[in-house]
Design an enzyme around this catalytic site. Structure first.
Site: not given
Ligand SMILES: Cc1ncc(COP(=O)(O)O)c(C=O)c1O
Ligand SMILES: Cc1ncc(COP(=O)(O)O)c(C=O)c1O
Lengths: 150, 421, 421, 150
Positions: B138, B215, B218, B241, B379
């Site tokens: 992401h 990370d 998910q 999430k 993203c």
């Molecule tokens: C795999 C992954 N990493 C990072 C993020 C970023 O999370 P957040 O937007 O809650 O900071 C997301 C979600 O958008 C994601 O799906």
């Protein structure tokens, strides 16, 4: 509620906080530590003379803080003199158990420290009572770190 | 479609003992009517909905516990501090960390990853050092590394994936070398659903002397996380999430690393002593929580963990796996559906395109039928580039989704197919 | 003490038309019983309580509007985006900014100040450059400047205050020179209540070619903020001190500055295009809002602004001024009360010590009587040092406070005085 | 609901999106601009030949996007040819008013663009329809900035 307060701020406590015993610098000190409670600004420096057999021969402190922390430091210094390192540590454990209310199954005699047991009704103030002890234990263990109660 | 009708035989046959209707009843928003249809919310990868247990926790917090934390001797401040710190304990248990101080409350995964990149990166990275980042990350696990690399003269290298959407392990091994300082990988890829073999990848990284930043954005909603077993060095996740409020997440870091790291943001709460001659910093976790924290939502985060435990994280995973199998099964019937992400281990995500219908148009057609999916680059532009596609459609599941909702999605896809016939 | 009894003649005599009891009824927590007494919450400077209008907004958001923002074509994502962006418009109006893009949602004042220090500081500061920071700043407006100064080789200089707790304007003028890049000052000092002459200080800074960063954390609850009139370059504030939820605040920045500044955190939402060859960033405000924002609490922030407008910010200020006058009047009766902060312009804060009773002990005694005040260094250690005191006690007011609550505070002080005889 | 969709995705739109007119590079171009919708990944490049009297003599585009944005670009290029810069700008204003639903008090004739008016029922898609126009306006104004629809 007023009873709790009166149990906390007994005359002995007020007296020790006004006229702390063993307050000042210790010329002969061979170990010392600094303690600070960053959230309320309390700070104290404790100096100690530990002899070759790990017996606390003398101990003094300087610092500023609330009535509880100054009284606790004052009473503590009175009690520490003549104790070995490990006796001091175990007394702290007993004291801590008493003031945190975790001593249901311990009934150790903590002597004069009993006057501080009212603190257990004031969870936010326990740190005030234990800061001098954390500092003392750090000193006699010649720990380098500054002690904090966060 | 009546609510009662949603409990299809599939749910009962499944052998999974969850009562999905009972669970659905805890999410008021699932009863919303969207363009005349009951909402079928299949955009959980973007953000999940919140159970009453969580929103009521917020309400109770504000009605009986609120004050600022850590600084007061009065009762409310004590209640707030107690609630906040016990949420930290819950979070600690949620990722199975050793010590509560290893849990830092952050806004979400993005902030957690930025904190590590800035603080650890600034401390450790030398010109020429390497940061490995997988192709399926992401943007939140790419851009912070690019920013710190630029500042420190280090280099971001991409760990490639294959066409199934799996990290190519040989390439990863070959990329690791004694200049590798940091490996940044996702536990579950949001654009593909791939579950990466974190434990093995951590072992390899450690052999090369690198730390691993995971990370878990998910992963958190679907997989029971165990940082001790994974042995990862840092792990970030987002509450929103995983049934928690927006604005809260956690960063886990190994104590000995966090303790050595310089501060990130400066301010109240994170200091020991401040003077114009210089300031000293508090111990962890407070050193990394400058300013008044998001107290209420941290408490809500604790409630969300409890919500998941009450159902059972494995039970949630099993239910979602069934949905995923079902959606794949349905998709196979159509020749014009192309699936992105065919990893052996997959969780919660079904990404696809429909020949002749752009994902964006598909999203609109589905929305009009109450079916909420995500369309776009998710993203994860490097993933889009890999598959040479501008946008995909993605359905992603939570514990409250049903087979019926998937049927409704395929009906809506049929309609789109006709419309664009 | 019955609730009805709280409406003392003073409230009625005051000429202020606010019905404080009606306002109190909107804050459920004010009915809490603390150690057997009705709560008298006088710790608003640390964090205010939340009206039902705000908590119900959160509930409604989660029950009918939640999804991730900006990324979806489906209805809920649209609702959430609409709610979030309209909160930004409300915030824009709240500080009277020109353009909505000049409003960045942050966790709170601390994060806002860190964002400016990092992003603007990294961009502008050269070795030898100077940052002026007043002696009365909260740690959150000192430490970020120390951190960036260290990284850039620039120097933090203190603008001194006098014993009334007022910035010494001649000293300020003398400190300004052509190396001054940034002036960081608080609008209202949290430890003293001083209201600083921001508009004049901005003019002087601009004459010297410096930008001004205003910490409005304590101003926002009491003063109607007008960034155009002040002509400040940046201004940060926290929602949780102005009836909004925890975890949200805003940073205002002049558009032409924000547009030129490098990103702060990296991740989703803040990018234009990401690739391993390099990434480009979105326009403001999104460039500075990496990751999923705290959507619900931003919406709650909007509701809090509306709550304040509904009462009237001037009306709130008038009521609080009355309370402040009353508390000073009462304090004058006692010789053992020492007041900190005697500036001509003061708002919302009454800081004091009681001879013979340490502030910390005083706080405990008051708490047992249900009176919540703050004691300690108030995250303003340089102020404590100035007055050579380790800790002070502080009562700080919100719109729901009453004269009766102040009476109760003085009764409790009397009790402390006796106890410590 | 299905009617809305049918109004949006009229045959003309589907046709333009499948077979966009004026798609490709323009050799004679003397101005161009790039437009991107970072949230959905749509992007297009528009090239234009503006004569000495600010009349658009020719215009072409390349890019990828949803049916709405491609169809909008395609229809737009057909309409722009022969217009002056200011005519183009005013046509865009009329078009934008129509698709955002702000045209209650405007009844300007927008010709073929009418087929895109169904977009007004789809607020999240308005940007798809207007991106080509923003890009075109940037090109004929020889603006340097990349256009985005954030
Ligand atoms: C795999 C992954 N990493 C990072 C993020 C970023 O999370 P957040 O937007 O809650 O900071 C997301 C979600 O958008 C994601 O799906
Ligand atoms: C004057 C001032 N500045 C900054 C802050 C920091 O605000 P926050 O903790 O909400 O980030 C506060 C409040 O604690 C404050 O009173």
């Amino acid at each position: 509620m007023m009873d709790d307060l009166k149990a906390l701020y007994q005359e002995v406590i007020i007296d020790h906080s006004r006229n702390p015993r063993n307050f000042g610098a210790l010329e002969s000190a061979n170990c010392s530590a600094e303690g600070v409670n960053p959230l309320c600004g309390d700070e104290l420096t404790l100096q100690c003379w530990l002899d070759g057999n790990d017996v606390i021969q003398d101990v003094k402190f300087v610092g500023q803080g609330c009535a509880i922390s100054i009284a606790s430091a004052s009473i503590m210094t009175e009690m520490l003199k003549g104790l070995t390192k490990s006796e001091a540590e175990s007394l702290f454990e007993d004291f801590r158990a008493r003031v945190t209310g975790l001593d249901e199954f311990r009934s150790a005699d903590i002597g004069k420290l009993e006057v501080l047991s009212g603190v257990r009704e004031f969870p936010t103030r326990v740190k005030c009572a234990t800061l001098p002890w954390h500092t003392a234990i750090a000193a006699i263990n010649r720990s380098e770190e500054q002690v904090t109660t966060e | 479609m009546s609510e009662a009708a949603l409990k299809t035989p599939t749910e009962i046959q499944s052998g999974n003992l969850l009562d999905i209707q009972e669970i659905r009843a805890q999410f008021p928003i699932l009863g919303e009517i969207v363009h005349g249809n009951t909402l079928a919310y299949l955009d959980n990868g973007a953000s999940s909905q919140k159970p009453i247990a969580v929103t009521e926790t917020l309400e109770r917090y504000y009605a009986t516990q609120h004050a600022n934390v850590h600084r007061g001797v009065h009762e409310l401040s004590d209640r707030a501090t107690e609630a906040y710190e016990s949420a930290r304990k819950t979070a600690c248990k949620f990722v199975n960390a050793n010590r509560t101080e290893e849990i830092i409350f952050v806004r979400g995964t993005t902030e957690g990853l930025n904190l590590v990149a800035e603080s650890y990166g600034r401390w450790k990275l030398q010109p020429g050092d390497e940061i490995l980042v997988s192709e399926m990350e992401h943007h939140s696990n790419i851009v912070p590394w690019q920013l710190i690399a630029e500042r420190t003269g280090s280099i971001v290298r991409m760990i490639p994936m294959n066409d199934n959407g799996e990290i190519i392990q040989e390439d990863y091994l070959n990329l690791l070398n004694d200049k590798t300082q940091i490996v940044a990988i996702t536990y579950v890829a949001n654009s593909l659903g791939t579950v990466n073999p974190i434990k093995e990848m951590v072992r390899m990284a450690h052999d090369a002397g690198a730390v691993v930043v995971v990370d878990a954005a998910q992963a958190a909603p679907h997989i029971s996380i165990d940082v001790i077993d994974l042995d990862c060095d840092f792990l970030a996740l987002s509450g929103h999430k995983m049934y928690a409020p927006t604005g809260i997440g956690i960063l886990y870091g190994k104590g000995e690393l966090l303790e050595a790291m310089p501060p990130y943001q400066g301010g109240g709460e994170m200091i020991r002593r401040v003077s114009f001659e210089g300031s000293t910093y508090a111990d962890i976790p407070h050193r990394f929580e400058a300013g008044t924290p998001n107290i209420a939502d941290a408490v809500g985060f604790g409630a969300a963990c409890q919500f998941m435990w009450d159902i059972g994280i494995d039970e949630i995973a099993t239910h979602e796996k069934e949905l995923l199998d079902y959606v794949h099964e349905c998709a196979e019937r159509y020749e014009d559906i192309r699936i992105y992400g065919n990893a052996k281990h997959k969780a919660g995500v079904f990404a696809f395109t429909l020949d002749k219908v752009h994902a964006h148009d598909l999203g609109t057609v589905l929305d009009r039928q109450g079916v909420a999916i995500r369309v776009g680059h998710h993203c994860a532009m490097p993933v889009m580039k890999h598959f040479n596609v501008a946008a995909t459609a993605r359905a992603s599941f939570a514990v409250y989704n049903t087979h019926d909702e998937i049927d409704r999605m395929f009906e809506a896809i049929n309609f789109a197919r006709e419309l664009f016939g």
